[in-house]
Design a protein around this motif. Sequence first.
Motif, PDB file in Angstrom:
ATOM      1  N   SER A 181     142.168  13.390  -1.196  1.00 41.06           N
ATOM      2  CA  SER A 181     142.157  13.914   0.006  1.00 41.06           C
ATOM      3  C   SER A 181     141.484  14.590   0.332  1.00 41.06           C
ATOM      4  CB  SER A 181     143.113  14.240  -0.078  1.00 41.06           C
ATOM      5  OG  SER A 181     143.508  15.175   1.527  1.00 41.06           O
ATOM      6  N   GLU A 182     140.485  14.491   1.547  1.00 42.89           N
ATOM      7  CA  GLU A 182     139.974  15.814   1.700  1.00 42.89           C
ATOM      8  C   GLU A 182     140.544  15.681   2.703  1.00 42.89           C
ATOM      9  OE1 GLU A 182     135.208  14.536   0.829  1.00 42.89           O
ATOM     10  OE2 GLU A 182     136.155  13.363   3.548  1.00 42.89           O
ATOM     11  N   GLY A 183     141.843  16.202   3.851  1.00 43.85           N
ATOM     12  CA  GLY A 183     142.622  17.102   4.644  1.00 43.85           C
ATOM     13  C   GLY A 183     142.778  15.803   5.532  1.00 43.85           C
ATOM     14  N   LEU A 184     143.725  16.309   6.718  1.00 43.87           N
ATOM     15  CA  LEU A 184     144.031  15.226   7.916  1.00 43.87           C
ATOM     16  C   LEU A 184     141.913  15.339   8.817  1.00 43.87           C
ATOM     17  CD1 LEU A 184     146.434  14.397   9.493  1.00 43.87           C
ATOM     18  CD2 LEU A 184     145.691  15.940  10.765  1.00 43.87           C
ATOM     19  N   PRO A 185     142.379  13.120   8.611  1.00 43.83           N
ATOM     20  CA  PRO A 185     141.279  13.284   9.861  1.00 43.83           C
ATOM     21  C   PRO A 185     140.953  13.325  11.352  1.00 43.83           C
ATOM     22  CG  PRO A 185     142.117  11.540   8.622  1.00 43.83           C
ATOM     23  CD  PRO A 185     143.232  12.519   8.329  1.00 43.83           C
ATOM     24  N   VAL A 186     139.811  13.486  11.590  1.00 45.67           N
ATOM     25  CA  VAL A 186     139.950  14.093  13.230  1.00 45.67           C
ATOM     26  C   VAL A 186     139.541  13.040  14.003  1.00 45.67           C
ATOM     27  CG1 VAL A 186     138.798  16.194  12.389  1.00 45.67           C
ATOM     28  CG2 VAL A 186     137.610  14.010  12.667  1.00 45.67           C
ATOM     29  N   MET A 200     133.443   7.278   8.124  1.00 40.27           N
ATOM     30  CA  MET A 200     133.767   6.440   6.878  1.00 40.27           C
ATOM     31  C   MET A 200     135.597   7.159   6.680  1.00 40.27           C
ATOM     32  SD  MET A 200     133.667   5.085   3.761  1.00 40.27           S
ATOM     33  CE  MET A 200     132.705   4.692   4.437  1.00 40.27           C
ATOM     34  N   THR A 201     136.407   7.313   5.862  1.00 40.33           N
ATOM     35  CA  THR A 201     137.847   8.093   6.026  1.00 40.33           C
ATOM     36  C   THR A 201     137.882   7.304   4.538  1.00 40.33           C
ATOM     37  OG1 THR A 201     138.096   7.882   8.448  1.00 40.33           O
ATOM     38  CG2 THR A 201     139.629   8.444   7.089  1.00 40.33           C
ATOM     39  N   ARG A 202     138.222   8.452   3.982  1.00 39.05           N
ATOM     40  CA  ARG A 202     139.483   8.034   2.318  1.00 39.05           C
ATOM     41  C   ARG A 202     140.846   7.605   3.133  1.00 39.05           C
ATOM     42  NH1 ARG A 202     137.699  11.766  -1.659  1.00 39.05           N
ATOM     43  NH2 ARG A 202     135.254  11.453  -1.477  1.00 39.05           N
ATOM     44  N   ARG A 203     140.541   6.256   1.708  1.00 47.98           N
ATOM     45  CA  ARG A 203     141.747   5.720   2.569  1.00 47.98           C
ATOM     46  C   ARG A 203     143.285   6.559   2.501  1.00 47.98           C
ATOM     47  NH1 ARG A 203     140.784   1.892   0.288  1.00 47.98           N
ATOM     48  NH2 ARG A 203     140.063   0.244   1.835  1.00 47.98           N
ATOM     49  N   THR A 204     142.990   7.440   1.547  1.00 47.24           N
ATOM     50  CA  THR A 204     144.691   8.098   1.471  1.00 47.24           C
ATOM     51  C   THR A 204     144.555   9.246   2.863  1.00 47.24           C
ATOM     52  OG1 THR A 204     146.044  10.294  -0.075  1.00 47.24           O
ATOM     53  CG2 THR A 204     143.412  10.472   0.413  1.00 47.24           C
ATOM     54  N   ASP A 205     143.595   9.383   3.598  1.00 48.83           N
ATOM     55  CA  ASP A 205     143.481  10.387   4.612  1.00 48.83           C
ATOM     56  C   ASP A 205     144.052   9.128   5.833  1.00 48.83           C
ATOM     57  OD1 ASP A 205     142.989  12.443   3.167  1.00 48.83           O
ATOM     58  OD2 ASP A 205     140.626  12.302   3.486  1.00 48.83           O
ATOM     59  N   PHE A 209     147.157  10.477   8.086  1.00 43.32           N
ATOM     60  CA  PHE A 209     147.059  10.435  10.196  1.00 43.32           C
ATOM     61  C   PHE A 209     148.309   9.845  10.147  1.00 43.32           C
ATOM     62  CE2 PHE A 209     145.903   9.654  14.035  1.00 43.32           C
ATOM     63  CZ  PHE A 209     145.417  11.228  14.320  1.00 43.32           C
ATOM     64  N   MET A 210     148.523   8.184   9.946  1.00 44.78           N
ATOM     65  CA  MET A 210     149.902   7.872   9.870  1.00 44.78           C
ATOM     66  C   MET A 210     151.195   8.582   9.800  1.00 44.78           C
ATOM     67  SD  MET A 210     148.916   4.476  10.861  1.00 44.78           S
ATOM     68  CE  MET A 210     149.951   3.011  10.031  1.00 44.78           C
ATOM     69  N   VAL A 211     150.854   9.147   8.849  1.00 44.86           N
ATOM     70  CA  VAL A 211     152.642   9.787   8.528  1.00 44.86           C
ATOM     71  C   VAL A 211     152.880  10.789   9.679  1.00 44.86           C
ATOM     72  CG1 VAL A 211     153.852  10.632   7.069  1.00 44.86           C
ATOM     73  CG2 VAL A 211     153.185   8.453   6.370  1.00 44.86           C
ATOM     74  N   GLU A 212     151.826  11.502   9.494  1.00 40.17           N
ATOM     75  CA  GLU A 212     151.528  12.752  10.926  1.00 40.17           C
ATOM     76  C   GLU A 212     151.567  12.654  11.900  1.00 40.17           C
ATOM     77  OE1 GLU A 212     151.550  16.325   9.762  1.00 40.17           O
ATOM     78  OE2 GLU A 212     151.825  15.367   7.431  1.00 40.17           O
ATOM     79  N   ALA A 213     151.518  11.445  12.781  1.00 40.33           N
ATOM     80  CA  ALA A 213     151.388  11.055  13.562  1.00 40.33           C
ATOM     81  C   ALA A 213     153.066  10.610  13.764  1.00 40.33           C
ATOM     82  CB  ALA A 213     150.732  10.170  13.426  1.00 40.33           C
ATOM     83  N   VAL A 214     153.766  10.853  13.415  1.00 44.84           N
ATOM     84  CA  VAL A 214     154.411  10.705  13.560  1.00 44.84           C
ATOM     85  C   VAL A 214     155.616  12.088  14.523  1.00 44.84           C
ATOM     86  CG1 VAL A 214     157.394  10.037  12.675  1.00 44.84           C
ATOM     87  CG2 VAL A 214     155.866   8.199  12.135  1.00 44.84           C
ATOM     88  N   THR A 215     155.153  13.019  13.881  1.00 42.07           N
ATOM     89  CA  THR A 215     155.809  13.962  14.470  1.00 42.07           C
ATOM     90  C   THR A 215     155.006  14.609  15.009  1.00 42.07           C
ATOM     91  OG1 THR A 215     155.567  15.257  11.923  1.00 42.07           O
ATOM     92  CG2 THR A 215     156.716  14.874  12.322  1.00 42.07           C
ATOM     93  N   ASP A 216     154.011  13.871  15.632  1.00 36.82           N
ATOM     94  CA  ASP A 216     152.841  14.427  16.882  1.00 36.82           C
ATOM     95  C   ASP A 216     152.568  14.310  17.693  1.00 36.82           C
ATOM     96  OD1 ASP A 216     150.932  15.881  18.032  1.00 36.82           O
ATOM     97  OD2 ASP A 216     149.496  15.236  16.623  1.00 36.82           O
ATOM     98  N   GLY A 228     136.532  11.407   8.266  1.00 41.18           N
ATOM     99  CA  GLY A 228     137.283  11.824   7.567  1.00 41.18           C
ATOM    100  C   GLY A 228     136.786  13.210   7.972  1.00 41.18           C
ATOM    101  N   CYS A 229     137.272  14.323   8.042  1.00 41.05           N
ATOM    102  CA  CYS A 229     137.536  15.818   8.619  1.00 41.05           C
ATOM    103  C   CYS A 229     135.894  16.064   7.843  1.00 41.05           C
ATOM    104  CB  CYS A 229     138.333  16.608   8.441  1.00 41.05           C
ATOM    105  SG  CYS A 229     138.911  16.573   6.507  1.00 41.05           S
ATOM    106  N   LYS A 230     135.616  16.372   6.427  1.00 42.27           N
ATOM    107  CA  LYS A 230     135.177  16.740   5.935  1.00 42.27           C
ATOM    108  C   LYS A 230     133.457  15.612   6.113  1.00 42.27           C
ATOM    109  CE  LYS A 230     137.156  19.641   3.109  1.00 42.27           C
ATOM    110  NZ  LYS A 230     137.159  19.918   1.258  1.00 42.27           N
ATOM    111  N   THR A 231     133.253  14.327   6.932  1.00 43.88           N
ATOM    112  CA  THR A 231     132.483  13.508   6.783  1.00 43.88           C
ATOM    113  C   THR A 231     130.508  14.691   7.737  1.00 43.88           C
ATOM    114  OG1 THR A 231     133.063  13.202   8.917  1.00 43.88           O
ATOM    115  CG2 THR A 231     133.834  11.825   7.061  1.00 43.88           C
ATOM    116  N   ALA A 232     130.060  14.368   7.868  1.00 48.31           N
ATOM    117  CA  ALA A 232     128.979  15.202   8.332  1.00 48.31           C
ATOM    118  C   ALA A 232     128.720  15.171   9.804  1.00 48.31           C
ATOM    119  CB  ALA A 232     127.505  14.185   7.884  1.00 48.31           C
TER     120      ALA A 232
END
Length: 239
Positions: A181-186, A200-205, A209-216, A228-232
């Motif tokens: 994981s690189e962290g929550l995608p943007v 590009m996004t890490r599959r785990t991220d 995002f799917m799980v975190e969306a439940v409480t957002d 991905g939050c750490k992509t260029a």
Amino acid sequence: MEPSNPIIPQVGVGKRMCVVGASGKLGRYMVQHALDRGYEVVGVCREKSVPKLADFADRITVIGGRTNDRDVIARAVEGCDAVLTVLVPWGVDDYSSGTARAVMDFAKPGARLVYSCGWHITRDGEDTYSWKIKAALVVAKLFRYTRLLDIADQYRATDLIFKSDTRWTVVRGSDLEEGPSEGLPVWARHVGDPLLESNMTRRTDFALFMVEAVTDDDLVHEAPAIVGCKTASALAHRS
């Protein structure tokens, strides 16, 4: 699969979450993230894929069956506070749209419904696509003649979701890669935003995002396109 992290806030304690499509690569990550947050998890997958969830067997409830089977979904989502659904366009028998319709029909009122798909889905027609994405869509549409998948059914599924009065979010993913994981995608509202250029996004991220969306609540009735939050492109946008 990444190990549980005991310092993750236990926002899911006392809550029940259903993961529709739990045996796939994305689904398994969603199950793990949900368990890490304390949710009681119900996983749905095709009967032949149930063994893929063997390492979760003592921690989740698994219901085997086609995800567009209304009886299967009715049992799986009963009492769930959230339902995460992987919209896959298998076959030519309305697999995606049938799954989406069943989830909306049987989920309890007020449940958070979060769906996954690709960037090709558009809510308002304001997305702009590269020639590579357009070419990939042309190829995908030809697969209908093989009867293996029907990409148009994913459009039908999301059209149903967008028109519904449920508490939905449709998460539109970029290309995916494995890795820690690189962290929550943007995210951005429209494909074509410079933020998303890296595609590009890490599959785990994506799963995170799917799980975190439940409480957002800010994501209710949104169709975020993520990267991905750490992509260029994400780092350039941040700077």
